[in-house]
Design a protein around this motif. Structure first.
Motif, PDB file in Angstrom:
ATOM      1  N   PRO A 156       8.486   6.662   0.078  1.00 40.27           N
ATOM      2  CA  PRO A 156       9.874   6.222  -0.129  1.00 40.27           C
ATOM      3  C   PRO A 156      10.148   4.868   0.527  1.00 40.27           C
ATOM      4  CG  PRO A 156       9.817   8.524   0.505  1.00 40.27           C
ATOM      5  CD  PRO A 156       8.420   8.014   0.667  1.00 40.27           C
ATOM      6  N   GLU A 157      10.956   4.060  -0.119  1.00 39.96           N
ATOM      7  CA  GLU A 157      11.233   2.708   0.364  1.00 39.96           C
ATOM      8  C   GLU A 157      11.842   2.699   1.762  1.00 39.96           C
ATOM      9  OE1 GLU A 157      13.649  -1.333  -1.087  1.00 39.96           O
ATOM     10  OE2 GLU A 157      13.466   0.413  -2.421  1.00 39.96           O
ATOM     11  N   ALA A 158      12.564   3.735   2.110  1.00 38.97           N
ATOM     12  CA  ALA A 158      13.199   3.802   3.435  1.00 38.97           C
ATOM     13  C   ALA A 158      12.172   3.818   4.561  1.00 38.97           C
ATOM     14  CB  ALA A 158      14.079   5.042   3.523  1.00 38.97           C
ATOM     15  N   LEU A 159      10.929   4.166   4.227  1.00 44.19           N
ATOM     16  CA  LEU A 159       9.881   4.250   5.245  1.00 44.19           C
ATOM     17  C   LEU A 159       8.987   3.020   5.272  1.00 44.19           C
ATOM     18  CD1 LEU A 159       8.791   7.984   4.770  1.00 44.19           C
ATOM     19  CD2 LEU A 159      10.415   7.042   6.425  1.00 44.19           C
ATOM     20  N   TRP A 160       9.250   2.054   4.422  1.00 43.01           N
ATOM     21  CA  TRP A 160       8.415   0.854   4.373  1.00 43.01           C
ATOM     22  C   TRP A 160       8.632  -0.016   5.617  1.00 43.01           C
ATOM     23  CZ3 TRP A 160       9.413  -1.117  -1.331  1.00 43.01           C
ATOM     24  CH2 TRP A 160       8.924  -0.159  -2.228  1.00 43.01           C
ATOM     25  N   PRO A 161       7.679  -0.908   5.917  1.00 46.93           N
ATOM     26  CA  PRO A 161       7.858  -1.841   7.051  1.00 46.93           C
ATOM     27  C   PRO A 161       9.125  -2.679   6.896  1.00 46.93           C
ATOM     28  CG  PRO A 161       5.598  -1.896   6.278  1.00 46.93           C
ATOM     29  CD  PRO A 161       6.370  -1.069   5.276  1.00 46.93           C
TER      30      PRO A 161
ATOM     31  N   ALA B 281       0.828  -1.206   0.000  1.00 41.14           N
ATOM     32  CA  ALA B 281       0.000   0.000   0.000  1.00 41.14           C
ATOM     33  C   ALA B 281       0.863   1.257   0.000  1.00 41.14           C
ATOM     34  CB  ALA B 281      -0.921  -0.010   1.220  1.00 41.14           C
ATOM     35  N   MET B 282       1.951   1.240   0.755  1.00 43.58           N
ATOM     36  CA  MET B 282       2.848   2.393   0.797  1.00 43.58           C
ATOM     37  C   MET B 282       3.529   2.600  -0.549  1.00 43.58           C
ATOM     38  SD  MET B 282       4.480   1.864   4.624  1.00 43.58           S
ATOM     39  CE  MET B 282       5.083   3.533   4.893  1.00 43.58           C
ATOM     40  N   LYS B 283       3.873   1.504  -1.189  1.00 42.59           N
ATOM     41  CA  LYS B 283       4.506   1.588  -2.511  1.00 42.59           C
ATOM     42  C   LYS B 283       3.553   2.203  -3.521  1.00 42.59           C
ATOM     43  CE  LYS B 283       6.869  -1.287  -5.954  1.00 42.59           C
ATOM     44  NZ  LYS B 283       7.307  -2.677  -6.292  1.00 42.59           N
ATOM     45  N   ARG B 284       2.268   1.767  -3.483  1.00 44.95           N
ATOM     46  CA  ARG B 284       1.275   2.328  -4.405  1.00 44.95           C
ATOM     47  C   ARG B 284       1.083   3.824  -4.184  1.00 44.95           C
ATOM     48  NH1 ARG B 284      -1.526  -2.541  -3.234  1.00 44.95           N
ATOM     49  NH2 ARG B 284      -2.793  -1.440  -1.661  1.00 44.95           N
TER      50      ARG B 284
END
Length: 398
Positions: free
Chosen positions: A210-215, A203-206
């Motif tokens: 930024p990838e640095a903030l992903w789980p 969901a964050m990617k969509r």
């Protein structure tokens, strides 16, 4: 009408997720009627049943409602994991009818022999295990094969309950109920740890986060959770190991909190269908810590078991069933407003039931309130997901 019935029985998620919802409401209403009878609000005849209503309630929540949710999930997910064809409608129909026969047998236990009830009720899980084993063996990944072990423990736990009801044993019922519930929690710890950060990450990617903030998941911690989750129900099944099981539960609850710390639950708050998963796993961690503390002498065990049973199992089944129903019926992965309210009501039911366990006065009021919140939560799930579970597959959305 006939086409709608055929559609419902055509896919595992449809018939089992629908059955879980309908039975969850029915069992909640039946439980509420009995609770009301204790206060003299309604008449009640306990002689109509072959088991104490308290045990019927516990058994049917674990081995009735929850196993329906398991059936729908595994019959839908395993073909995706293994690349095997979807389960045929004929098998779905037969195994669903077997599950329904088990519920009817337990309800009619006052007029059936305990052995007959046991044979019927214990038939569902082995058939489910054999079916998914035949699919998993095509691509035998250890992270998936462990569910065969856990499903087998669910069956053993149910067997222990029935052995006491039949009269073969005198002290296995409570162990079986607790082992069944904690086995469900172990499945949720493993599966939830897989899907919750993944779905949040997607969901964050969509949304262009930024990838640095992903789980982020920590591999050693994930392995520790897996090991503890596989051991915990086995310790509960081993009579006389309650204190050791409590320590294991404390370790698993603590590990669960640690792994969730970097899963971005704060970001997930904006999407109810995501935060419901995080909330269910938070209830898992809280329930394990409370139960582990209670069995070694600190706290109320019954309250802790209801945090696990209502908050974790109830909350996670609603979260997973609603998401799967929407996704597999071609609908957007957005929880309707009533469903979002249902997620919150389920968590509230768990907290009310836990608080009620420690009340000197108002205990029955808390019990009835929690039951009403459970019924409302499941009712909102049925209302929201009815089109997805019973209607045609929606056109592809953009």
């Amino acid at each position: 009408m006939s086409s709608a019935i055929s559609r419902i029985f055509s896919e595992g998620f449809r018939i089992f997720f629908l059955s879980a919802g309908l039975y969850g409401v029915f069992a909640g209403v039946a439980w509420g009627i009995w609770l009301a009878s204790l206060d003299g609000l309604l008449p009640y005849d306990e002689q109509s049943y072959g088991m104490p209503p308290v045990m019927w309630h516990a058994h049917e929540m674990i081995f009735g409602y929850a196993t329906a949710a398991l059936g729908g999930f595994f019959l839908t997910a395993v073909p995706n994991w293994t690349g095997t064809p979807e389960v045929r409608a004929r098998f779905v129909t037969v195994v669903a009818l077997i599950w329904m026969a088990g519920r009817l047998a337990v309800w009619l236990s006052g007029s059936l022999s305990p052995t007959t009830v046991a044979i019927i009720d214990l038939s569902f899980v082995p058939i489910l295990v054999l079916k998914i084993a035949s699919q998993l063996i095509r691509r035998p990944k250890p992270q998936n094969m462990v569910f065969l072990y856990l499903l087998s423990l669910v069956w053993v736990a149910n067997l222990m309950v029935h052995l006491e009801w039949i009269g073969i044993t005198t002290d296995t019922l409570n162990t079986g109920v607790r082992a069944g519930l904690l086995t469900l929690c172990s499945m949720i710890a493993i599966l939830g740890g897989r899907i919750t950060p993944a779905f949040t990450r997607n969901a964050m990617k969509r949304d262009g986060v930024p990838e640095a903030l992903w789980p982020v998941s920590n591999a050693p911690l994930e392995k520790a959770v897996m090991a503890l989750a596989l051991v915990l129900p086995l310790l509960v099944l081993t009579l006389g190991s309650v204190s050791l099981a409590g320590i294991c539960a404390l370790l698993l609850g603590g590990a669960q909190l640690m792994r969730m710390a970097r899963w971005r639950a704060g970001w997930a708050l904006r999407q109810p269908i995501l935060i419901a998963l995080h909330l269910g796993l938070m209830m898992l961690a809280l329930g394990l810590l409370l139960w582990g503390s209670a069995v070694i002498g600190y706290g109320n065990e019954i309250g802790a078991l209801h945090i696990l049973g209502i908050g974790c199992v109830g909350g996670m089944t609603l979260a997973v069933m609603s998401r799967a129903a929407l996704g597999h019926s071609g609908r957007p992965l957005v929880a309707p407003s009533p469903m979002a309210v249902g997620y919150g009501l389920m968590a509230a039911a768990a907290l009310v039931r836990w608080l009620g366990s420690g009340l000197a006065g108002g205990y029955m009021t808390a019990m009835l309130t929690a039951d009403g919140l459970w019924i409302a939560a499941i009712g909102l799930y049925l209302f929201s997901m009815w089109p997805a579970l019973t209607g045609p597959r929606a056109a592809k959305h953009g």
